[in-house]
Design a protein around this motif. Sequence first.
Motif, PDB file in Angstrom:
ATOM      1  N   ASN A  40     104.903 -22.503  12.340  1.00 61.13           N
ATOM      2  CA  ASN A  40     103.825 -21.678  11.803  1.00 61.13           C
ATOM      3  C   ASN A  40     104.425 -20.383  11.268  1.00 61.13           C
ATOM      4  OD1 ASN A  40     101.266 -20.872  11.153  1.00 61.13           O
ATOM      5  ND2 ASN A  40     100.768 -20.161  13.213  1.00 61.13           N
ATOM      6  N   SER A  41     103.830 -19.856  10.220  1.00 60.16           N
ATOM      7  CA  SER A  41     104.283 -18.573   9.688  1.00 60.16           C
ATOM      8  C   SER A  41     103.078 -17.667   9.469  1.00 60.16           C
ATOM      9  CB  SER A  41     105.045 -18.767   8.367  1.00 60.16           C
ATOM     10  OG  SER A  41     104.200 -19.377   7.414  1.00 60.16           O
ATOM     11  N   LEU A  42     103.333 -16.381   9.506  1.00 58.15           N
ATOM     12  CA  LEU A  42     102.254 -15.408   9.348  1.00 58.15           C
ATOM     13  C   LEU A  42     101.693 -15.456   7.933  1.00 58.15           C
ATOM     14  CD1 LEU A  42     103.813 -12.350  11.183  1.00 58.15           C
ATOM     15  CD2 LEU A  42     101.957 -13.802  11.997  1.00 58.15           C
ATOM     16  N   GLY A  43     100.389 -15.462   7.826  1.00 61.23           N
ATOM     17  CA  GLY A  43      99.719 -15.423   6.537  1.00 61.23           C
ATOM     18  C   GLY A  43      99.330 -14.007   6.168  1.00 61.23           C
ATOM     19  N   PRO A  44      98.781 -13.825   4.980  1.00 63.97           N
ATOM     20  CA  PRO A  44      98.420 -12.484   4.542  1.00 63.97           C
ATOM     21  C   PRO A  44      97.342 -11.826   5.411  1.00 63.97           C
ATOM     22  CG  PRO A  44      97.789 -14.138   2.916  1.00 63.97           C
ATOM     23  CD  PRO A  44      98.561 -14.831   3.963  1.00 63.97           C
ATOM     24  N   LYS A  45      96.413 -12.589   5.946  1.00 64.03           N
ATOM     25  CA  LYS A  45      95.370 -12.000   6.792  1.00 64.03           C
ATOM     26  C   LYS A  45      95.966 -11.426   8.080  1.00 64.03           C
ATOM     27  CE  LYS A  45      90.792 -12.857   8.639  1.00 64.03           C
ATOM     28  NZ  LYS A  45      90.119 -11.826   7.903  1.00 64.03           N
ATOM     29  N   GLU A  46      96.901 -12.149   8.681  1.00 64.10           N
ATOM     30  CA  GLU A  46      97.539 -11.654   9.901  1.00 64.10           C
ATOM     31  C   GLU A  46      98.379 -10.410   9.627  1.00 64.10           C
ATOM     32  OE1 GLU A  46      96.548 -15.882  10.329  1.00 64.10           O
ATOM     33  OE2 GLU A  46      97.908 -14.917   8.904  1.00 64.10           O
ATOM     34  N   VAL A  47      99.098 -10.415   8.526  1.00 59.50           N
ATOM     35  CA  VAL A  47      99.917  -9.261   8.167  1.00 59.50           C
ATOM     36  C   VAL A  47      99.023  -8.051   7.867  1.00 59.50           C
ATOM     37  CG1 VAL A  47     101.594  -8.354   6.515  1.00 59.50           C
ATOM     38  CG2 VAL A  47     101.801 -10.699   7.326  1.00 59.50           C
ATOM     39  N   HIS A  48      97.898  -8.281   7.187  1.00 55.67           N
ATOM     40  CA  HIS A  48      96.962  -7.201   6.894  1.00 55.67           C
ATOM     41  C   HIS A  48      96.413  -6.587   8.187  1.00 55.67           C
ATOM     42  CE1 HIS A  48      92.932  -5.614   5.506  1.00 55.67           C
ATOM     43  NE2 HIS A  48      93.799  -4.957   4.739  1.00 55.67           N
ATOM     44  N   ASN A  49      96.051  -7.427   9.143  1.00 54.06           N
ATOM     45  CA  ASN A  49      95.577  -6.922  10.433  1.00 54.06           C
ATOM     46  C   ASN A  49      96.657  -6.113  11.147  1.00 54.06           C
ATOM     47  OD1 ASN A  49      92.996  -7.969  10.221  1.00 54.06           O
ATOM     48  ND2 ASN A  49      93.574  -9.911  11.153  1.00 54.06           N
ATOM     49  N   TYR A  50      97.885  -6.591  11.084  1.00 57.39           N
ATOM     50  CA  TYR A  50      99.003  -5.867  11.701  1.00 57.39           C
ATOM     51  C   TYR A  50      99.183  -4.489  11.042  1.00 57.39           C
ATOM     52  CZ  TYR A  50     103.792  -4.634  12.930  1.00 57.39           C
ATOM     53  OH  TYR A  50     104.903  -3.973  13.348  1.00 57.39           O
ATOM     54  N   LEU A  51      99.161  -4.461   9.713  1.00 57.63           N
ATOM     55  CA  LEU A  51      99.331  -3.190   9.007  1.00 57.63           C
ATOM     56  C   LEU A  51      98.190  -2.220   9.308  1.00 57.63           C
ATOM     57  CD1 LEU A  51     100.624  -4.465   5.562  1.00 57.63           C
ATOM     58  CD2 LEU A  51     101.915  -3.181   7.285  1.00 57.63           C
ATOM     59  N   THR A  52      96.994  -2.748   9.462  1.00 56.10           N
ATOM     60  CA  THR A  52      95.853  -1.903   9.822  1.00 56.10           C
ATOM     61  C   THR A  52      96.103  -1.228  11.163  1.00 56.10           C
ATOM     62  OG1 THR A  52      94.325  -3.304   8.606  1.00 56.10           O
ATOM     63  CG2 THR A  52      93.383  -1.923  10.328  1.00 56.10           C
ATOM     64  N   ARG A  53      96.599  -1.987  12.134  1.00 62.29           N
ATOM     65  CA  ARG A  53      96.874  -1.429  13.464  1.00 62.29           C
ATOM     66  C   ARG A  53      98.001  -0.406  13.398  1.00 62.29           C
ATOM     67  NH1 ARG A  53      92.471  -1.587  15.802  1.00 62.29           N
ATOM     68  NH2 ARG A  53      92.751  -0.401  14.027  1.00 62.29           N
ATOM     69  N   VAL A  54      99.048  -0.684  12.620  1.00 58.38           N
ATOM     70  CA  VAL A  54     100.174   0.239  12.492  1.00 58.38           C
ATOM     71  C   VAL A  54      99.700   1.566  11.896  1.00 58.38           C
ATOM     72  CG1 VAL A  54     102.314   0.691  11.213  1.00 58.38           C
ATOM     73  CG2 VAL A  54     101.993  -1.495  12.369  1.00 58.38           C
ATOM     74  N   MET A  55      98.945   1.493  10.799  1.00 61.33           N
ATOM     75  CA  MET A  55      98.496   2.718  10.125  1.00 61.33           C
ATOM     76  C   MET A  55      97.539   3.519  11.018  1.00 61.33           C
ATOM     77  SD  MET A  55     100.228   2.589   7.382  1.00 61.33           S
ATOM     78  CE  MET A  55      99.634   3.459   5.950  1.00 61.33           C
ATOM     79  N   TYR A  56      96.633   2.838  11.702  1.00 59.21           N
ATOM     80  CA  TYR A  56      95.679   3.519  12.575  1.00 59.21           C
ATOM     81  C   TYR A  56      96.390   4.138  13.774  1.00 59.21           C
ATOM     82  CZ  TYR A  56      91.470   4.351  15.312  1.00 59.21           C
ATOM     83  OH  TYR A  56      90.472   4.939  16.035  1.00 59.21           O
ATOM     84  N   ASN A  57      97.379   3.433  14.328  1.00 57.95           N
ATOM     85  CA  ASN A  57      98.143   3.950  15.456  1.00 57.95           C
ATOM     86  C   ASN A  57      98.905   5.219  15.067  1.00 57.95           C
ATOM     87  OD1 ASN A  57      99.389   4.059  18.015  1.00 57.95           O
ATOM     88  ND2 ASN A  57     101.132   2.894  17.252  1.00 57.95           N
ATOM     89  N   ARG A  58      99.555   5.188  13.919  1.00 54.39           N
ATOM     90  CA  ARG A  58     100.300   6.374  13.473  1.00 54.39           C
ATOM     91  C   ARG A  58      99.363   7.548  13.193  1.00 54.39           C
ATOM     92  NH1 ARG A  58     105.818   5.832  11.867  1.00 54.39           N
ATOM     93  NH2 ARG A  58     105.503   8.013  11.350  1.00 54.39           N
TER      94      ARG A  58
END
Length: 162
Positions: A40-58
């Motif tokens: 399995n590989s990460l799709g764009p939706k999973e990466v988008h969710n990850y980036l949302t968490r990174v930006m909000y955390n920072r």
Amino acid sequence: MKPFGKHSLLGASGEISDFQEILHYLDELILYDNMWDDGNSLGPKEVHNYLTRVMYNRRNKFNPLWNSLVLGGVKNGNKYLGTVSMIGVNFEDNHVATGFGNHLARPILRQEWHENLSFEDGVKLLEKCMHVLLYRDRSAVNKLQVHIFLYTCRLHLLDKSS
């Protein structure tokens, strides 16, 4: 713009050094995902969710990454397009923009975009939006870069007025 993983393309506006840090985070994420070796590989939706968490955390640490991000891709025939602001505000839509594009180009896109838009008509609509943005900021570069997700090739277009 940077292709990311097998299914995604990431675009950013803002600080290049912060974008490089985001790319470092994403490289670690891809490496961690590949270590599972589960097919399995990460799709764009999973990466988008990850980036949302990174930006909000920072943002919550009062050390935001000064970028607006656009992430698009195709996985298993499903198209995805989303955006994340520097404070973690995110959404997905059929068309997204950053900066003045949110204010000047998105109204044009809302009015003229439709689901069955051909590639040529889509490029013409994008050129129309970019002309409006160029009129707003005459010091901008009059070059346009279009990425095609389905064929994973790049097409570089120059403004016809140059």
